[in-house]
Design an enzyme around this catalytic site. Sequence first.
Site, PDB file in Angstrom:
ATOM      1  CG  ASP A   1      -1.753   1.156   1.407  1.00  0.00           C
ATOM      2  OD1 ASP A   1      -2.666   1.322   0.595  1.00  0.00           O
ATOM      3  OD2 ASP A   1      -1.495   1.955   2.327  1.00  0.00           O
ATOM      4  CG  LEU A   2       4.582   3.569   2.320  1.00  0.00           C
ATOM      5  CD1 LEU A   2       3.783   4.689   2.976  1.00  0.00           C
ATOM      6  CD2 LEU A   2       5.780   3.230   3.181  1.00  0.00           C
TER       7      LEU A   2
ATOM      8  CE  LYS B   1       3.765   4.975  12.779  1.00  0.00           C
ATOM      9  NZ  LYS B   1       2.375   5.417  12.921  1.00  0.00           N
TER      10      LYS B   1
ATOM     11  CG  ASP C   1       7.487  11.394  12.386  1.00  0.00           C
ATOM     12  OD1 ASP C   1       6.538  11.900  11.737  1.00  0.00           O
ATOM     13  OD2 ASP C   1       7.426  11.219  13.610  1.00  0.00           O
ATOM     14  CG  HIS C   2       3.695  10.529   7.391  1.00  0.00           C
ATOM     15  ND1 HIS C   2       3.319   9.660   8.374  1.00  0.00           N
ATOM     16  CD2 HIS C   2       2.583  11.257   7.120  1.00  0.00           C
ATOM     17  CE1 HIS C   2       2.054   9.856   8.680  1.00  0.00           C
ATOM     18  NE2 HIS C   2       1.571  10.821   7.940  1.00  0.00           N
TER      19      HIS C   2
ATOM     20  CE  LYS D   1       1.126  15.085   8.008  1.00  0.00           C
ATOM     21  NZ  LYS D   1       0.375  14.626   6.853  1.00  0.00           N
TER      22      LYS D   1
ATOM     23  CG  ASP E   1      -0.902   4.675  14.761  1.00  0.00           C
ATOM     24  OD1 ASP E   1      -0.053   4.126  14.028  1.00  0.00           O
ATOM     25  OD2 ASP E   1      -1.929   5.218  14.320  1.00  0.00           O
TER      26      ASP E   1
ATOM     27  CG  HIS F   1       3.174  11.132  13.414  1.00  0.00           C
ATOM     28  ND1 HIS F   1       4.261  10.772  12.666  1.00  0.00           N
ATOM     29  CD2 HIS F   1       2.225  10.203  13.127  1.00  0.00           C
ATOM     30  CE1 HIS F   1       3.985   9.692  11.953  1.00  0.00           C
ATOM     31  NE2 HIS F   1       2.755   9.326  12.225  1.00  0.00           N
TER      32      HIS F   1
ATOM     33  CE  LYS G   1      -6.180   5.212  13.584  1.00  0.00           C
ATOM     34  NZ  LYS G   1      -5.705   6.005  12.447  1.00  0.00           N
TER      35      LYS G   1
HETATM   36  N1  LIG Z   1       0.430   2.203   4.143  1.00  0.00           N
HETATM   37  C1  LIG Z   1       0.676   3.369   4.716  1.00  0.00           C
HETATM   38  O1  LIG Z   1       0.053   4.412   4.438  1.00  0.00           O
HETATM   39  C2  LIG Z   1       1.755   3.471   5.739  1.00  0.00           C
HETATM   40  C3  LIG Z   1       2.589   2.415   6.003  1.00  0.00           C
HETATM   41  N2  LIG Z   1       3.600   2.557   6.908  1.00  0.00           N
HETATM   42  C4  LIG Z   1       4.529   1.457   7.179  1.00  0.00           C
HETATM   43  O2  LIG Z   1       5.069   0.981   5.941  1.00  0.00           O
HETATM   44  C5  LIG Z   1       5.296  -0.407   6.015  1.00  0.00           C
HETATM   45  C6  LIG Z   1       4.571  -1.096   4.861  1.00  0.00           C
HETATM   46  O3  LIG Z   1       3.182  -0.858   4.998  1.00  0.00           O
HETATM   47  P1  LIG Z   1       2.149  -1.225   3.839  1.00  0.00           P
HETATM   48  O4  LIG Z   1       2.671  -0.855   2.505  1.00  0.00           O
HETATM   49  O5  LIG Z   1       0.856  -0.629   4.280  1.00  0.00           O
HETATM   50  O6  LIG Z   1       2.076  -2.813   3.955  1.00  0.00           O
HETATM   51  P2  LIG Z   1       1.367  -3.857   2.961  1.00  0.00           P
HETATM   52  O7  LIG Z   1       0.891  -4.972   3.808  1.00  0.00           O
HETATM   53  O8  LIG Z   1       0.419  -3.186   2.061  1.00  0.00           O
HETATM   54  O9  LIG Z   1       2.577  -4.392   2.052  1.00  0.00           O
HETATM   55  C7  LIG Z   1       3.542  -5.278   2.543  1.00  0.00           C
HETATM   56  C8  LIG Z   1       4.586  -5.536   1.469  1.00  0.00           C
HETATM   57  O10 LIG Z   1       5.561  -6.424   2.021  1.00  0.00           O
HETATM   58  C9  LIG Z   1       5.728  -7.529   1.121  1.00  0.00           C
HETATM   59  N3  LIG Z   1       6.026  -8.734   1.900  1.00  0.00           N
HETATM   60  C10 LIG Z   1       5.328  -9.238   2.949  1.00  0.00           C
HETATM   61  N4  LIG Z   1       5.944 -10.333   3.410  1.00  0.00           N
HETATM   62  C11 LIG Z   1       7.044 -10.532   2.634  1.00  0.00           C
HETATM   63  C12 LIG Z   1       8.076 -11.496   2.622  1.00  0.00           C
HETATM   64  N5  LIG Z   1       8.119 -12.498   3.502  1.00  0.00           N
HETATM   65  N6  LIG Z   1       9.061 -11.382   1.696  1.00  0.00           N
HETATM   66  C13 LIG Z   1       9.035 -10.374   0.795  1.00  0.00           C
HETATM   67  N7  LIG Z   1       8.077  -9.420   0.773  1.00  0.00           N
HETATM   68  C14 LIG Z   1       7.085  -9.509   1.669  1.00  0.00           C
HETATM   69  C15 LIG Z   1       4.414  -7.649   0.414  1.00  0.00           C
HETATM   70  O11 LIG Z   1       4.648  -8.362  -0.781  1.00  0.00           O
HETATM   71  P3  LIG Z   1       3.511  -9.287  -1.460  1.00  0.00           P
HETATM   72  O12 LIG Z   1       2.425  -8.333  -1.802  1.00  0.00           O
HETATM   73  O13 LIG Z   1       4.173  -9.853  -2.642  1.00  0.00           O
HETATM   74  O14 LIG Z   1       3.129 -10.258  -0.416  1.00  0.00           O
HETATM   75  C16 LIG Z   1       4.062  -6.182   0.201  1.00  0.00           C
HETATM   76  O15 LIG Z   1       4.774  -5.675  -0.892  1.00  0.00           O
HETATM   77  C17 LIG Z   1       4.843  -0.829   7.403  1.00  0.00           C
HETATM   78  O16 LIG Z   1       5.936  -0.797   8.257  1.00  0.00           O
HETATM   79  C18 LIG Z   1       3.856   0.260   7.802  1.00  0.00           C
HETATM   80  O17 LIG Z   1       3.789   0.408   9.208  1.00  0.00           O
HETATM   81  C19 LIG Z   1       3.813   3.740   7.564  1.00  0.00           C
HETATM   82  C20 LIG Z   1       3.009   4.824   7.346  1.00  0.00           C
HETATM   83  C21 LIG Z   1       1.912   4.782   6.443  1.00  0.00           C
HETATM   84  O1  LIG Z   2       1.379   7.305  11.007  1.00  0.00           O
HETATM   85  C1  LIG Z   2       0.159   7.365  10.967  1.00  0.00           C
HETATM   86  O2  LIG Z   2      -0.411   8.487  10.514  1.00  0.00           O
HETATM   87  C2  LIG Z   2      -1.735   8.480  10.034  1.00  0.00           C
HETATM   88  C3  LIG Z   2      -2.170   9.939  10.002  1.00  0.00           C
HETATM   89  O3  LIG Z   2      -1.351  10.602   9.088  1.00  0.00           O
HETATM   90  P1  LIG Z   2      -1.888  11.905   8.362  1.00  0.00           P
HETATM   91  O4  LIG Z   2      -0.749  12.344   7.522  1.00  0.00           O
HETATM   92  O5  LIG Z   2      -3.097  11.497   7.573  1.00  0.00           O
HETATM   93  O6  LIG Z   2      -2.251  12.858   9.439  1.00  0.00           O
HETATM   94  C4  LIG Z   2      -2.650   7.660  10.895  1.00  0.00           C
HETATM   95  O7  LIG Z   2      -3.909   7.537  10.265  1.00  0.00           O
HETATM   96  C5  LIG Z   2      -2.071   6.298  11.084  1.00  0.00           C
HETATM   97  O8  LIG Z   2      -2.887   5.557  11.981  1.00  0.00           O
HETATM   98  C6  LIG Z   2      -0.677   6.367  11.614  1.00  0.00           C
HETATM   99  O9  LIG Z   2      -0.078   5.073  11.558  1.00  0.00           O
END
Ligand SMILES: NC(=O)C1=CN([C@@H]2O[C@H](COP(=O)(O)OP(=O)(O)OC[C@H]3O[C@@H](n4cnc5c(N)ncnc54)[C@H](OP(=O)(O)O)[C@@H]3O)[C@@H](O)[C@H]2O)C=CC1
Ligand SMILES: O=C1O[C@H](COP(=O)(O)O)[C@@H](O)[C@H](O)[C@H]1O
Length: 500
Positions: free
Chosen positions: A19-20, A150, A179-180, A184, A237, A242, A342
């Site tokens: 997702d990120l 994080k 730390d996103h 900002k 969180d 933040h 939240k």
């Molecule tokens: N999403 C967000 O907005 C935010 C995320 N974060 C942090 O970013 C990090 C990632 O989050 P997010 O993108 O949401 O997570 P997701 O669950 O969406 O993605 C996880 C990723 O890790 C890969 N993966 C999982 N297990 C393995 C493995 N054993 N070997 C190789 N690749 C693997 C997955 O690959 P596959 O799809 O192929 O399984 C996928 O690409 C986390 O630490 C989260 O806390 C921080 C702030 C905001």
């Molecule tokens: O790190 C996080 O931040 C978001 C809030 O970020 P923002 O930029 O939209 O204010 C929060 O929703 C999430 O739970 C937390 O992990």
Amino acid sequence: MEQPKNMTSLIMIFGATGDLAVRKLFPSLYRLFQKGKLDKFAVIGVARRPLTTEEFQNSVKDSVLTALGKKENIDEFISHFYYQSHDVADSGSYQNLKNLAQQIDDQYDLEGNRIFYLAMAPEFFGPIALHLKSDGLTDVKGYKRLVIEKPFGHDLESAKVLNTQIRQAFSESEVYRIDHYLGKEMVRNIEVIRFANAIFEPLWNNRYISNIQITSSEVLGVEERGRYYETSGALRDMVQNHIMQMVALLAMEPPIKLTTDEVRSEKVRVFRSLRMIKGETINKYFVRGQYGAGLIDEQQVPEYRAEPMVDKESNTETFVAGKIMIDNFRWAGVPFYIRTGKRMTTKSTKIVVQFKDIPMNLYYQPEKLLNPNLLVIHIQPEEGITLHLNAKKAGGHLDAQEVKLSFANTGIHAMNTPEGYEKLLYDCMRGDATNFTHWDEVAYSWAFVDNISEVWEKTKAEDYPNYESGSMGPKAADELLEKDGFFWWPVTDLDVDICK
Ligand SMILES: NC(=O)C1=CN([C@@H]2O[C@H](COP(=O)(O)OP(=O)(O)OC[C@H]3O[C@@H](n4cnc5c(N)ncnc54)[C@H](OP(=O)(O)O)[C@@H]3O)[C@@H](O)[C@H]2O)C=CC1
Ligand SMILES: O=C1O[C@H](COP(=O)(O)O)[C@@H](O)[C@H](O)[C@H]1O
């Protein structure tokens, strides 16, 4: 700060199908590319699922076009992307990655510069860092940098373990802890507002400021993140990272110079001055909450305990309010009130600096207090600053009324306000770690937060759920300020006047 020579790098994104990466990293890289800020670059996406490079490039394209919201030819950009299906625990996978990296490095002349971006679940951070070293991916002639998402640990102990692991492979100056909020625009502006204005700096202390309020409220609930959130809660969180970062930027002394080390060391000095509260005292300083059902945008939403992957009797807080005291010469006696949660009324991050009242009111009804002067820093969704003053009512005798001086970033400048991640990626590529957190900052803020979570985990909150979805949190959060003679400035009434 390392001076930027060029923006040449091989970026390896671990978690490239997540997702990120999809929502933030690819669009941010594209914006840097579009602005001509990337010299020579290539990206290797690493994840578990089997994908061809072509399939991966198509997914990057989708992600960028979705973010842009329009069609654009981005074929040149996506041609820089490669993919490797990877098992993070298997040395063989790292050997393959090393070979691919070498080949791409030669092809694009990337000078051996490498950025390893860990956008994966935190349990993988340590093992990946160790493999990168033991399997030779960090043996490069250029720079090597580790960007780590994080959460950085779950508490001080686990953060120390993680730090020890990553420091076996990378030096502190090579670690970029994200730390996103530090990406900002208006968070970065805090320092400038403070240190570039003669009208603020002399007043920025306990002689003139009565209290500072930081609110970061969200309308969204926990969504699909119940599994993670159950082990985290709002304290870990949002507050540990933040909110504490915003407190540090507001409270720090002016750095001698704007170098990474000087800025970070001033922030660390703030953390060292935090009043450490423990045991029973916690409840005098901090309030926790958990959302119940309620109305958001006229839609009924469920209580936290009914969300997916959440325990039906969960003790996890989705709201925190607190009073943070900084026991140093500048801030003794000035409460920094913080709240975050939240399912609140509105999505808003605002800082309100409330100045002390003047000694007496000569104007309007002298028996009444004038409105205090406020400096409001609007972090999001609108970006800007507002100064609340008192001035004479036009045409009136000597009646005073509140007037606002506003600057809104959402005007002309905002058209180009870059996403936080874009700025952070850019900083990392040019070797500027100022807006990433140093280990000492992480350690001090965990030590502060651990005292609170230890007490909260031991004692079940009998009143949960204690705030309705769509409200501004539990009553106890208001009482926290009332007993000090203050109240939360309502964030919706403080909106900056947007000049379009
Ligand atoms: N999403 C967000 O907005 C935010 C995320 N974060 C942090 O970013 C990090 C990632 O989050 P997010 O993108 O949401 O997570 P997701 O669950 O969406 O993605 C996880 C990723 O890790 C890969 N993966 C999982 N297990 C393995 C493995 N054993 N070997 C190789 N690749 C693997 C997955 O690959 P596959 O799809 O192929 O399984 C996928 O690409 C986390 O630490 C989260 O806390 C921080 C702030 C905001
Ligand atoms: O790190 C996080 O931040 C978001 C809030 O970020 P923002 O930029 O939209 O204010 C929060 O929703 C999430 O739970 C937390 O992990």
